[in-house]
Design an enzyme around this catalytic site. Structure first.
Site, PDB file in Angstrom:
ATOM      1  N   SER A  84       0.611  -1.174   0.020  1.00 52.95           N
ATOM      2  CA  SER A  84       0.237   0.090   0.002  1.00 52.95           C
ATOM      3  C   SER A  84       0.822   1.307   0.062  1.00 52.95           C
ATOM      4  CB  SER A  84      -0.992   0.103   1.283  1.00 52.95           C
ATOM      5  OG  SER A  84      -1.735   1.289   1.256  1.00 52.95           O
ATOM      6  N   GLU A  85       0.387   2.282  -0.803  1.00 51.00           N
ATOM      7  CA  GLU A  85       1.108   3.386  -0.997  1.00 51.00           C
ATOM      8  C   GLU A  85       1.314   4.193   0.580  1.00 51.00           C
ATOM      9  OE1 GLU A  85      -1.436   2.498  -2.829  1.00 51.00           O
ATOM     10  OE2 GLU A  85      -1.312   3.540  -4.790  1.00 51.00           O
ATOM     11  N   SER A  86       0.218   3.872   1.734  1.00 54.95           N
ATOM     12  CA  SER A  86       0.332   4.405   2.946  1.00 54.95           C
ATOM     13  C   SER A  86       1.459   3.989   3.563  1.00 54.95           C
ATOM     14  CB  SER A  86      -0.895   4.066   3.481  1.00 54.95           C
ATOM     15  OG  SER A  86      -0.837   2.542   3.667  1.00 54.95           O
TER      16      SER A  86
END
Lengths: 229, 223
Positions: free
Chosen positions: B51-53
């Site tokens: 995830s880009e998070s």
């Protein structure tokens, strides 16, 4: 005398942020926003701010939204400047010509901040090639891959949030807090961190420091509220 | 006109896409139908989610009551903690994408062209849009799969000969899975691979903007 980067209140930590300042604002969606620093900034009434952040208009990024609602923001540089299909306050102000928006890929934002913090003159990347984001930018073919040149992105102040700090400004994060906060810390002239806990030097195991204190100028202890908001 | 034929629902699209994930792959899921894909990955097939998070090897969406404000995906949804997770900064999150370390990304789209151009960040009538990590994923992921409805809410085709909307990436899409067909962009044009039950290749062509390359045999959509 003991060296310390601790400030007593968010208000004293942001007191010298001036009209027209360029700000990096950490966090993404609901995690890691420097909420107390943004609230203090709203109180001191500065305007014409350039805000560089991941999500500018999201129901978890309330500090930025409040600045926008008070018409303090002149420019937004963000991968996610707009909310939903009908747009929120930033979309409305952009449509009315009150506010400028630069939409930027997240990875390009990360690399431009990294370049600024590391003194690198720019980054060549294939991301954005063949799209309107490459319009007017220098391109070069490197090892057979066509790339576009992206410039460093540096700010006057970074407002960031971390889980733990020591008095020397060493920081450690919790989960997704790290994402943008750790990238922004090196990329501003003055970096201000609000943190949930603070301790003496040594409170954070040096193996676990994520942002070394050299990147952090000011630390404000802001005890978390019930929802950590 | 065949647009009133029964179309597959979003969960079936996600189920079909899940079959494209090789065991051991590192996968990034976009928002919308792509998020559903994780529900349909077979229990015995190990897939790692990025995830880009700033989290790798994350779990599925969190159960009610188990939400952690700092364990979220790129859309701010809460994730379940699982053993073996890793957290990292956005520089690393996008180095993983841009450096070719993410094997597959599944994205939604406004338009996909016959040769695999992707437009998914901006509707021209709004004048602006959110890019997020879509351009990074389009350029950097080893394989880009688009999961979307075949036509927009007004019935306009989203599989088109040339994109008229602003591009996210050129020639980056390798497979398109919709509620009526599975298609593969090629240098020669959009090749039809599978059709939904009850749909003929001509039915699919009638709701498609791109000229489809129709092979002698077209399989029925398998999930």
């Amino acid at each position: 005398m003991t060296f310390s980067k601790l400030y007593d209140t968010p208000a004293t930590a942001v007191a010298d942020i001036h009209d027209g300042a360029t700000l990096l604002i950490g966090g993404t969606t609901r995690s890691g926003e420097p909420t107390a620093l943004l609230a203090a900034l709203l109180t001191i009434g500065v305007r014409d701010l350039t805000c560089i952040c991941d999500f500018a208009d999201w129901d978890g990024s309330e500090g930025i939204l409040q600045l926008a609602q008070a018409e303090r923001i002149a420019r937004v540089i963000s991968p996610f400047p707009f909310v939903g299909e009908n747009g929120g306050v930033i979309h409305k102000q952009w449509r009315d010509g009150a506010l400028a928006v630069e939409v930027i890929p997240q990875g390009t934002l990360a690399e431009r901040l990294r370049a600024a913090g590391a003194g690198i003159g720019g980054v060549f990347t294939p991301v954005g090639l063949g799209t309107r984001l490459a319009d007017g930018k220098e391109t070069r073919t490197i090892n057979g891959v066509e790339c576009v040149l992206e410039s460093p992105l540096r700010a006057d102040f970074a407002l960031i949030r971390a889980d733990r700090a020591d008095a020397l400004g060493n920081l450690a994060y919790r989960g997704a807090q790290r994402g943008w906060n750790a990238v922004m810390a090196p990329a501003a002239r003055i970096t201000i961190a609000e943190v949930d806990t603070v301790g003496e030097p040594g409170a954070i195991d040096p193996e676990l420091v994520i942002t070394p204190g050299i990147y952090v100028n000011r630390v404000v202890y802001t005890p978390p509220t019930g929802d950590r908001g | 006109m065949t647009a009133d034929k029964e179309r597959l629902d979003r969960a079936i699209i996600a189920m079909r896409v899940a079959r494209e994930l090789p065991p051991g792959a590192t996968v990034n899921l976009g928002i919308g139908i792509p998020t559903l894909v994780s529900m349909f990955v077979a229990d015995d097939s190990i897939v790692f989610y990025h995830s880009e998070s700033g989290v790798l090897n994350c779990g599925p969406l969190a159960e009610d009551g188990n939400e952690d404000i700092d364990l979220i995906n790129a859309g701010g949804q809460f994730l379940e903690p699982v053993p073996g997770m890793a957290y990292f900064s956005s520089v690393d999150a996008f180095a993983m994408i841009r450096g070719g370390h993410v094997d597959v990304t599944i994205l939604g789209a406004h338009q996909v062209s016959a040769t695999g151009d992707l437009a998914n960040w901006m509707l021209p009538d709004r004048g602006v849009g959110n890019i997020g990590g879509a351009m990074d994923l389009a350029a950097g992921a080893e394989k880009v799969i688009v999961a979307m409805e075949h036509n927009d809410r007004n019935g306009n085709p989203k599989v088109v000969q040339e994109c008229s909307f602003p591009l996210t990436g050129k020639g980056c899409v390798s497979l398109v899975v919709t509620d009526v067909a599975v298609m593969e962009p090629t240098p020669d044009g959009m090749a039809l691979r599978e059709v939904a039950p009850g749909w003929s290749p001509d039915d699919v062509q009638s709701v498609t903007g791109a000229r489809l390359i129709i092979p002698d045999t077209v399989a029925e959509y398998e999930v």
